[in-house]
Design an enzyme around this catalytic site. Structure first.
Site, short mmCIF file in Angstrom:
data_model
loop_
_atom_site.label_atom_id
_atom_site.label_comp_id
_atom_site.label_asym_id
_atom_site.label_seq_id
_atom_site.Cartn_x
_atom_site.Cartn_y
_atom_site.Cartn_z
N TYR A 178 -1.96 5.39 -5.68
CA TYR A 178 -1.15 4.20 -5.36
C TYR A 178 -1.47 3.69 -3.96
O TYR A 178 -1.70 2.50 -3.76
CB TYR A 178 0.33 4.56 -5.49
N GLY A 218 12.99 -6.45 -11.25
CA GLY A 218 12.70 -5.94 -9.90
C GLY A 218 12.31 -7.03 -8.91
O GLY A 218 12.87 -8.13 -8.88
N VAL A 232 12.22 -0.50 -1.85
CA VAL A 232 13.10 -1.51 -2.43
C VAL A 232 13.84 -0.88 -3.61
O VAL A 232 13.23 -0.11 -4.38
CB VAL A 232 12.29 -2.73 -2.92
N VAL A 243 -2.11 -7.24 -17.08
CA VAL A 243 -3.02 -7.56 -15.97
C VAL A 243 -4.26 -6.67 -15.94
O VAL A 243 -5.23 -6.99 -15.24
CB VAL A 243 -2.30 -7.53 -14.60
N THR A 274 14.61 -0.72 -6.93
CA THR A 274 14.23 -1.23 -8.26
C THR A 274 14.04 -0.01 -9.17
O THR A 274 14.15 1.14 -8.73
CB THR A 274 12.89 -2.00 -8.22
N1 LIG Z 1 10.02 -0.88 -5.26
C1 LIG Z 1 9.42 -0.59 -4.12
O1 LIG Z 1 9.93 0.18 -3.30
C2 LIG Z 1 8.10 -1.24 -3.76
C3 LIG Z 1 7.64 -1.11 -2.44
C4 LIG Z 1 6.43 -1.70 -2.08
C5 LIG Z 1 5.70 -2.40 -3.03
N2 LIG Z 1 6.16 -2.49 -4.31
C6 LIG Z 1 5.35 -3.24 -5.26
O2 LIG Z 1 6.09 -4.37 -5.71
C7 LIG Z 1 5.67 -4.71 -7.04
C8 LIG Z 1 6.88 -4.78 -7.95
O3 LIG Z 1 7.52 -3.51 -7.94
P1 LIG Z 1 8.99 -3.26 -8.53
O4 LIG Z 1 9.62 -2.27 -7.66
O5 LIG Z 1 9.65 -4.56 -8.82
O6 LIG Z 1 8.57 -2.52 -9.90
P2 LIG Z 1 9.26 -2.53 -11.35
O7 LIG Z 1 8.72 -1.32 -12.01
O8 LIG Z 1 10.71 -2.73 -11.27
O9 LIG Z 1 8.63 -3.85 -12.04
C9 LIG Z 1 7.25 -3.93 -12.32
C10 LIG Z 1 7.01 -5.02 -13.34
O10 LIG Z 1 5.59 -5.08 -13.59
C11 LIG Z 1 5.37 -5.13 -14.99
N3 LIG Z 1 4.06 -4.56 -15.31
C12 LIG Z 1 3.68 -3.25 -15.22
N4 LIG Z 1 2.43 -3.10 -15.67
C13 LIG Z 1 1.99 -4.34 -16.02
C14 LIG Z 1 0.77 -4.82 -16.56
N5 LIG Z 1 -0.26 -3.99 -16.85
N6 LIG Z 1 0.65 -6.15 -16.80
C15 LIG Z 1 1.68 -6.99 -16.54
N7 LIG Z 1 2.87 -6.58 -16.06
C16 LIG Z 1 3.02 -5.27 -15.80
C17 LIG Z 1 6.51 -4.31 -15.59
O11 LIG Z 1 6.71 -4.61 -16.98
C18 LIG Z 1 7.68 -4.73 -14.69
O12 LIG Z 1 8.32 -5.89 -15.18
C19 LIG Z 1 4.64 -3.65 -7.43
O13 LIG Z 1 3.34 -4.13 -7.16
C20 LIG Z 1 4.97 -2.49 -6.51
O14 LIG Z 1 3.87 -1.65 -6.32
C21 LIG Z 1 7.35 -1.94 -4.69
#
Ligand SMILES: NC(=O)c1ccc[n+]([C@@H]2O[C@H](COP(=O)([O-])OP(=O)(O)OC[C@H]3O[C@@H](n4cnc5c(N)ncnc54)[C@H](O)[C@@H]3O)[C@@H](O)[C@H]2O)c1
Length: 250
Positions: free
Chosen positions: A155, A20, A188, A62, A190
Site C-alpha cells: 500500500y 467513504g 479517515v 479500475v 471509513t
Molecule cells: N481511510 C483512510 O484513512 C485513508 C487515508 C489515506 C488515503 N486513503 C485513500 O482514500 C481512498 C478512498 O478510501 P476510503 O477510506 O474511502 O475507502 P473505502 O474502502 O471506504 O472506499 C473505497 C471505494 O473504492 C471502491 N473500489 C475498490 N476497488 C475498486 C476497483 N477495482 N474499481 C473501482 N472501484 C473500486 C470500493 O467499492 C469503495 O466504494 C483510497 O484510495 C484510500 O487508499 C484512505
C-alpha cells in the site's frame, strides 16, 4: 473571490465514489455545482449512493483499462465534456512483507497504482483533446511515511507511486491545459480503517501519532479536492496537498 471555487458547467467523475472519502468528494463537487458521475466497481452501492446524492453512476473496475476507458468515455459522451477526474478508488492490505504473496502484492498495486494510471490516461486523452481539465489523484500520507504499527509495504509503495505519477503527468500535460495534482489524507473514519480503529493497539498508535489526536471525517478531506478542481487552483499542478491532522510533522 468565491466564484473562483465554483464548478458550474463542469463535469466530474469520482472513482471509488460509492462510499467513504469518494462519496464525500462527490457530495462536495455536487455542492460546488459540478455535474457528478460516481464510478465504482460496486454497482449496487454505487447506484444507491448516486441516487441518494442526486448524481449519476457509471460502473468500472479500475484494474481493467478497457472498463475504465468505457466508463470515462460514457461520461464524456453523456455530458459532452470531462473536466474533473478524481481517481480515488483504493484498497488497503496489511500483512508482514516477508510473507506477502505475489497475488496480494499485485492486487494492491493493481487497484492503487495501475488503476490510477488507467484513469489518468483515460481522462487525460479527453482533457488534452479539450485543452483543459483537472485531475486529482488520491494518494495518502502513506506515500510519504511508513505507517505503524501495521505492516503495509505494498500500500505504501503504491501511494508513493501515485504521488510521483501525479508529478510526472503534470510535467507532461500542464502546458496543454491539464493540471494534475494529488491529495494525501491521514487517517479517515471509513470502512477502510474500521478494522484498525477496532484494534486498541493500532487505534492508540494512530491517534497518538496525529497532532490533532483524532481521525478525519470524510467531509474534511473533500474541500481540498474542490479547491484543486477549481479555478482557484489555476497555478497548482504537480502538487500533493496533505490533509492529515498533522501526522507527517512528527
Ligand atoms: N481511510 C483512510 O484513512 C485513508 C487515508 C489515506 C488515503 N486513503 C485513500 O482514500 C481512498 C478512498 O478510501 P476510503 O477510506 O474511502 O475507502 P473505502 O474502502 O471506504 O472506499 C473505497 C471505494 O473504492 C471502491 N473500489 C475498490 N476497488 C475498486 C476497483 N477495482 N474499481 C473501482 N472501484 C473500486 C470500493 O467499492 C469503495 O466504494 C483510497 O484510495 C484510500 O487508499 C484512505
Amino acid at each position: 473571490m468565491s466564484d473562483l471555487f465554483t464548478l458550474e458547467g463542469k463535469t466530474a467523475v469520482v472513482t471509488g465514489g460509492a462510499r467513504g472519502i469518494g462519496e464525500a468528494i462527490a457530495t462536495a463537487l455536487r455542492d460546488a455545482h459540478a455535474r457528478v458521475f460516481i464510478c465504482d466497481i460496486n454497482p449496487d452501492v454505487g447506484a444507491a449512493t448516486a441516487q441518494r446524492l442526486g448524481v449519476e453512476f457509471v460502473a468500472a473496475d479500475v484494474t481493467d483499462s478497457a472498463s475504465v476507458d468505457a466508463a470515462f468515455g460514457q461520461v464524456a459522451a453523456t455530458a459532452g465534456t470531462l473536466d474533473i477526474a478524481v481517481n480515488n478508488a483504493g484498497i488497503a492490505h496489511n500483512h508482514p512483507s516477508e510473507d506477502l504473496s505475489d497475488e496480494d502484492w499485485r492486487r494492491v498495486l493493481a487497484v492503487n497504482l495501475d488503476g490510477v494510471f488507467y484513469c489518468c490516461r483515460a481522462a487525460g486523452r479527453q482533457m488534452l483533446q479539450q485543452g483543459s481539465g483537472s485531475i486529482i489523484n488520491t494518494g495518502s500520507m502513506s506515500g510519504h511515511i511508513a505507517n505503524r504499527p501495521q505492516p503495509q509495504s505494498a500500500y505504501n509503495a503504491a501511494k508513493a507511486g501515485v504521488i510521483h505519477l501525479t508529478k510526472s503527468l503534470a510535467g507532461e500535460w500542464s502546458a496543454r491545459g491539464v493540471r494534475v495534482n494529488s491529495i494525501s489524507p491521514g487517517y479517515v473514519g471509513t470502512e477502510m480503517t474500521q478494522l484498525g480503529m477496532g484494534n486498541e493497539e493500532w487505534r492508540r498508535t494512530w491517534l497518538d501519532s496525529t497532532p490533532m489526536g483524532r481521525v478525519a471525517q470524510p467531509r474534511e478531506i473533500a474541500p481540498a479536492v474542490v479547491f484543486l478542481a477549481s479555478d482557484a487552483a489555476s497555478f497548482c499542478t504537480g502538487t500533493d496537498l496533505v490533509v492529515d491532522g498533522g501526522y507527517t510533522v512528527w
